[in-house]
Design an enzyme around this catalytic site. Structure first.
Site, PDB file in Angstrom:
ATOM      1  N   LYS A   1      -1.327  -1.126  -4.131  1.00 55.80           N
ATOM      2  CA  LYS A   1      -2.387  -0.120  -4.102  1.00 55.80           C
ATOM      3  C   LYS A   1      -1.703   1.229  -4.250  1.00 55.80           C
ATOM      4  O   LYS A   1      -0.959   1.658  -3.374  1.00 55.80           O
ATOM      5  CB  LYS A   1      -3.188  -0.182  -2.801  1.00 55.80           C
ATOM      6  CG  LYS A   1      -4.269   0.908  -2.711  1.00 55.80           C
ATOM      7  CD  LYS A   1      -4.983   0.906  -1.367  1.00 55.80           C
ATOM      8  CE  LYS A   1      -5.996   2.045  -1.284  1.00 55.80           C
ATOM      9  NZ  LYS A   1      -6.645   2.117   0.050  1.00 55.80           N
TER      10      LYS A   1
ATOM     11  N   ILE B   1      -9.469  -0.064  -5.480  1.00 55.78           N
ATOM     12  CA  ILE B   1      -9.801  -0.205  -4.061  1.00 55.78           C
ATOM     13  C   ILE B   1     -10.534   1.067  -3.672  1.00 55.78           C
ATOM     14  O   ILE B   1      -9.946   2.141  -3.558  1.00 55.78           O
ATOM     15  CB  ILE B   1      -8.543  -0.440  -3.213  1.00 55.78           C
ATOM     16  CG1 ILE B   1      -7.921  -1.778  -3.601  1.00 55.78           C
ATOM     17  CG2 ILE B   1      -8.896  -0.433  -1.714  1.00 55.78           C
ATOM     18  CD1 ILE B   1      -6.639  -2.109  -2.870  1.00 55.78           C
TER      19      ILE B   1
ATOM     20  N   TYR C   1       0.868  -1.183   0.000  1.00 57.40           N
ATOM     21  CA  TYR C   1       0.000   0.000   0.000  1.00 57.40           C
ATOM     22  C   TYR C   1       0.899   1.226   0.000  1.00 57.40           C
ATOM     23  O   TYR C   1       1.586   1.505   0.979  1.00 57.40           O
ATOM     24  CB  TYR C   1      -0.911  -0.029   1.225  1.00 57.40           C
ATOM     25  CG  TYR C   1      -1.898   1.127   1.323  1.00 57.40           C
ATOM     26  CD1 TYR C   1      -2.056   2.062   0.318  1.00 57.40           C
ATOM     27  CD2 TYR C   1      -2.692   1.271   2.456  1.00 57.40           C
ATOM     28  CE1 TYR C   1      -2.967   3.098   0.418  1.00 57.40           C
ATOM     29  CE2 TYR C   1      -3.611   2.310   2.571  1.00 57.40           C
ATOM     30  CZ  TYR C   1      -3.736   3.220   1.550  1.00 57.40           C
ATOM     31  OH  TYR C   1      -4.636   4.246   1.664  1.00 57.40           O
TER      32      TYR C   1
END
Length: 307
Positions: free
Chosen positions: A166, A208, A138
């Site tokens: 992400k 996401i 992330y």
């Protein structure tokens, strides 16, 4: 040899439901998770920033993952978010998650301490070596101050079970840069709601999402239409969605999205301290945005049939 990963499409970063007393509301969570999947979402991300992960105990995080797996019936990926400040605590939760049977982990860089590039690479390397689970990096330098750069991802991509990123650097060019550097080695997920369509168009594999928690049909429609090349239809919905998506890029994103859930009838505004529900002028402004969107909510076209 790189590990393949079939994660793609729309993965809600789900909110966490609490009772009036502040306890985890398992029944409400399961109902909401199932509703998201029934509306076309492809996986679930639990205990993230939007899920108020900083207020959850390790046991509560694992319980959310268990609830999500029940809701999915094993048909959709359940990814647990881990955000810790100490390597030992990160590894403990990671090993417990693997033992419980989660499908993967989205791992943030070290919290609280602003790690160097070498420390960040060591963090992810240590995690990957300790588990057989697929890991998603992330990257959110805007919020957390650590940028997992393309060159760092190039090094991390040598580790087989690091399979996705992400990307929340707030710069859609990063999607292209990662793709140019690594080809299809990593799945790339758009992590900023109001850059999601742009990210899709330059090669992201998934989204996401945040406002999906209240508007899954519209979120899924934008993604599927864009992937099918029906850009005019995707853009029309995205333009309507834009004022709502901006509610995700805010320090009050949890409160904003929980208010959206309350207005569409799939949740409440209950948050866990130190957060407080929206109030006064701020609440009035956000509610006005949401009510205007509900008033002008578009009819959705028929979506492409999955192959």
């Amino acid at each position: 040899m790189a590990t393949s990963c079939d994660w793609q499409g729309v993965f809600p970063a789900v909110t966490t439901k609490f009772t009036a007393s502040g306890a985890l509301d398992a029944a409400a969570c399961e109902k909401h998770f199932a509703w998201l999947l029934q509306n076309g979402c492809d996986g679930l991300i639990v205990s993230g920033s939007l899920g108020e992960g900083s207020t959850l105990t390790p046991d509560e995080k694992l319980e959310l993952a268990r609830i999500a797996r029940t809701a999915s019936g094993g048909k959709s990926a359940v990814v647990l978010t881990i955000a810790e400040g100490a390597t030992a605590r990160m590894l403990d939760l990671l090993k417990r998650a693997e033992a419980q049977g989660v499908d993967g982990v989205m791992l943030l860089p070290p919290m609280m301490y602003r790690a160097s590039a070498e420390e960040t690479i060591a963090w992810y390397t240590t995690a990957a070596q300790a588990t057989g689970l697929p890991l998603m990096v992330y990257n959110n330098p805007v919020s957390y101050g650590i940028d997992v750069t393309v060159e760092m991802l190039r090094r991390l991509a040598e580790i087989p079970n690091i399979v996705a990123v992400k990307e929340s650097s707030d710069d859609v060019r990063r999607v292209i840069q990662i793709r140019n550097a690594l080809g299809t080695r990593l799945r790339i997920f758009a992590g900023v709601d109001n850059l999601a369509l742009e990210s899709c168009l330059v090669g992201a594999d998934g989204w996401i999402a945040g406002l999906v928690d209240a508007f899954p049909a519209e979120t899924v429609a934008i993604w599927q239409l864009a992937r099918a090349g029906r850009l005019d239809e995707a853009l029309a919905i995205y333009r309507w969605f834009s004022p709502l998506l901006e509610l995700d890029v805010s320090p009050r994103l949890v409160q904003n999205i929980k208010l959206a859930e309350a207005l569409v009838g799939v949740g409440t505004e209950i948050v866990r301290a130190p957060r407080l529900p929206l109030a006064g002028t701020e609440r009035g402004r956000v509610e006005a945005v949401l009510r205007e969107a509900l008033r002008t909510r578009p009819a959705l076209p028929a979506l492409p049939v999955a192959a």
